[in-house]
Design an enzyme around this catalytic site. Structure first.
Site, PDB file in Angstrom:
ATOM      1  N   CYS A  10       0.809  -1.429  -0.105  1.00 20.16           N
ATOM      2  CA  CYS A  10       0.249   0.159   0.103  1.00 20.16           C
ATOM      3  C   CYS A  10       0.712   0.696   0.260  1.00 20.16           C
ATOM      4  O   CYS A  10       1.737   1.484   1.412  1.00 20.16           O
ATOM      5  CB  CYS A  10      -0.871   0.272   0.849  1.00 20.16           C
ATOM      6  SG  CYS A  10      -1.684   1.557   1.354  1.00 20.16           S
ATOM      7  N   VAL A  50      -5.890   0.434   5.386  1.00 23.47           N
ATOM      8  CA  VAL A  50      -4.875   1.527   5.637  1.00 23.47           C
ATOM      9  C   VAL A  50      -4.752   2.252   4.907  1.00 23.47           C
ATOM     10  O   VAL A  50      -4.581   2.356   3.860  1.00 23.47           O
ATOM     11  CB  VAL A  50      -4.407  -0.209   5.388  1.00 23.47           C
ATOM     12  CG1 VAL A  50      -4.728  -1.026   7.024  1.00 23.47           C
ATOM     13  CG2 VAL A  50      -4.089  -0.681   4.387  1.00 23.47           C
ATOM     14  N   GLU A  62      -6.262   7.448   7.656  1.00 21.66           N
ATOM     15  CA  GLU A  62      -6.379   8.368   5.727  1.00 21.66           C
ATOM     16  C   GLU A  62      -4.082   9.119   6.493  1.00 21.66           C
ATOM     17  O   GLU A  62      -4.315  10.201   7.304  1.00 21.66           O
ATOM     18  CB  GLU A  62      -6.650   9.648   6.078  1.00 21.66           C
ATOM     19  CG  GLU A  62      -8.849   9.171   5.976  1.00 21.66           C
ATOM     20  CD  GLU A  62      -8.681   8.895   4.897  1.00 21.66           C
ATOM     21  OE1 GLU A  62      -7.378   9.833   3.582  1.00 21.66           O
ATOM     22  OE2 GLU A  62      -9.075   8.271   4.234  1.00 21.66           O
ATOM     23  N   SER A  63      -3.511   8.671   5.487  1.00 24.70           N
ATOM     24  CA  SER A  63      -2.472   9.000   5.447  1.00 24.70           C
ATOM     25  C   SER A  63      -2.042  10.145   5.382  1.00 24.70           C
ATOM     26  O   SER A  63      -1.024  10.790   6.435  1.00 24.70           O
ATOM     27  CB  SER A  63      -2.419   8.309   3.854  1.00 24.70           C
ATOM     28  OG  SER A  63      -2.345   8.542   3.524  1.00 24.70           O
TER      29      SER A  63
HETATM   30  N1  LIG Z   1      -7.243   8.077   1.071  1.00 29.81           N
HETATM   31  C1  LIG Z   1      -6.662   6.599   2.257  1.00 29.81           C
HETATM   32  C2  LIG Z   1      -6.623   5.417   1.491  1.00 29.81           C
HETATM   33  C3  LIG Z   1      -6.115   4.175   1.946  1.00 29.81           C
HETATM   34  C4  LIG Z   1      -6.249   2.893   0.929  1.00 29.81           C
HETATM   35  O1  LIG Z   1      -7.063   3.489   0.003  1.00 29.81           O
HETATM   36  N2  LIG Z   1      -5.626   2.373   1.089  1.00 29.81           N
HETATM   37  C5  LIG Z   1      -5.404   0.863   0.551  1.00 29.81           C
HETATM   38  C6  LIG Z   1      -4.859   0.294   0.315  1.00 29.81           C
HETATM   39  S1  LIG Z   1      -3.528   1.074  -0.386  1.00 29.81           S
HETATM   40  C7  LIG Z   1      -6.854   0.099   1.199  1.00 29.81           C
HETATM   41  O2  LIG Z   1      -6.929   0.091   2.256  1.00 29.81           O
HETATM   42  N3  LIG Z   1      -7.752  -0.787   0.062  1.00 29.81           N
HETATM   43  C8  LIG Z   1      -8.713  -1.463   0.876  1.00 29.81           C
HETATM   44  C9  LIG Z   1     -10.229  -1.313   0.906  1.00 29.81           C
HETATM   45  O3  LIG Z   1     -10.331   0.090  -0.133  1.00 29.81           O
HETATM   46  O4  LIG Z   1     -11.100  -1.284   0.907  1.00 29.81           O
HETATM   47  C10 LIG Z   1      -5.344   6.924   2.824  1.00 29.81           C
HETATM   48  O5  LIG Z   1      -4.579   8.159   2.654  1.00 29.81           O
HETATM   49  O6  LIG Z   1      -5.045   6.812   3.959  1.00 29.81           O
END
Ligand SMILES: N[C@@H](CCC(=O)N[C@@H](CS)C(=O)NCC(=O)O)C(=O)O
Length: 191
Positions: A10, A50, A62-63
């Site tokens: 990720c 995550v 949220e990163s």
């Molecule tokens: N906006 C979120 C995006 C986080 C994200 O999309 N993480 C992905 C992995 S790269 C995830 O957990 N995907 C699982 C899903 O969407 O269900 C951030 O900035 O943390």
């Protein structure tokens, strides 16, 4: 104790991994299998995504928000410039990150025209980096952290040729000399 709920693949998690490393913050990592997520992750983040950071009882997804939190809670070394205008410009890049991520994920899905759209965004970053050494301004910072995980993955996992974007390629090399980014390069190589 700080806990990062994390997944190697990720790039949003990579943002937090890099910020934690840059600031030398002691933490533990809990790896989440994104293909078989535990039900309890939804208690920490209703979206089930995550990264999630836990700081004792405080839980934050949220990163970009996590990295702002880390910057405020652990101000040294600073990852935003002291100059307010420079800082605002860096935050603007983070705020508009979708401009890069949309064509990136389009390219991953092999959508028509995504490669051209992604290259257009790389050209914009290249132009920005021709004018200053870092996306965050004169020093490395959170705008660089916000973008570099996708650039590394595009180059090393999706065979995107960065050589035509000279300033961007030089920025990647400059960043790769940092131990936080070298560690992320190892993560990407092992994916
Ligand atoms: N906006 C979120 C995006 C986080 C994200 O999309 N993480 C992905 C992995 S790269 C995830 O957990 N995907 C699982 C899903 O969407 O269900 C951030 O900035 O943390």
């Amino acid at each position: 104790m700080i806990t990062l709920y994390d997944a190697d693949r990720c790039p949003y998690c990579a943002r937090v991994r890099i910020a934690l490393a840059e600031k030398g913050i002691e933490h533990e990592t809990v790896a989440i299998d994104l293909d078989d997520r535990p039900a309890w992750i939804y208690e920490k983040n209703p979206l089930g995504r995550v990264p999630v950071l836990e700081d004792d009882a405080f839980v934050l997804p949220e990163s970009a928000v996590i990295n702002e939190y880390l910057e405020e809670r652990y101000p040294e070394p600073a990852l935003w410039p002291a100059d307010a205008a420079e800082r605002a410009f860096g935050r603007l890049l983070v705020f508009r990150f979708d401009q890069l991520s949309k064509p990136y994920y389009g390219l991953r899905r092999e959508e028509d025209g995504a490669a051209e759209r992604f290259n257009t965004e790389l050209a914009k970053l290249d132009a920005a980096l021709a004018a200053r050494p870092y996306l965050s301004g004169r020093e490395f910072g959170l705008a660089d952290v916000a973008y570099v995980p996708w650039i590394l993955r595009a180059r090393d996992r999706m065979s995107v040729d960065l050589s035509r974007f000279g300033a961007l390629a030089t920025w990647v090399e400059r960043l790769s000399a940092r131990s936080s980014i070298a560690a992320e390069l190892d993560v990407v190589a092992a994916l």
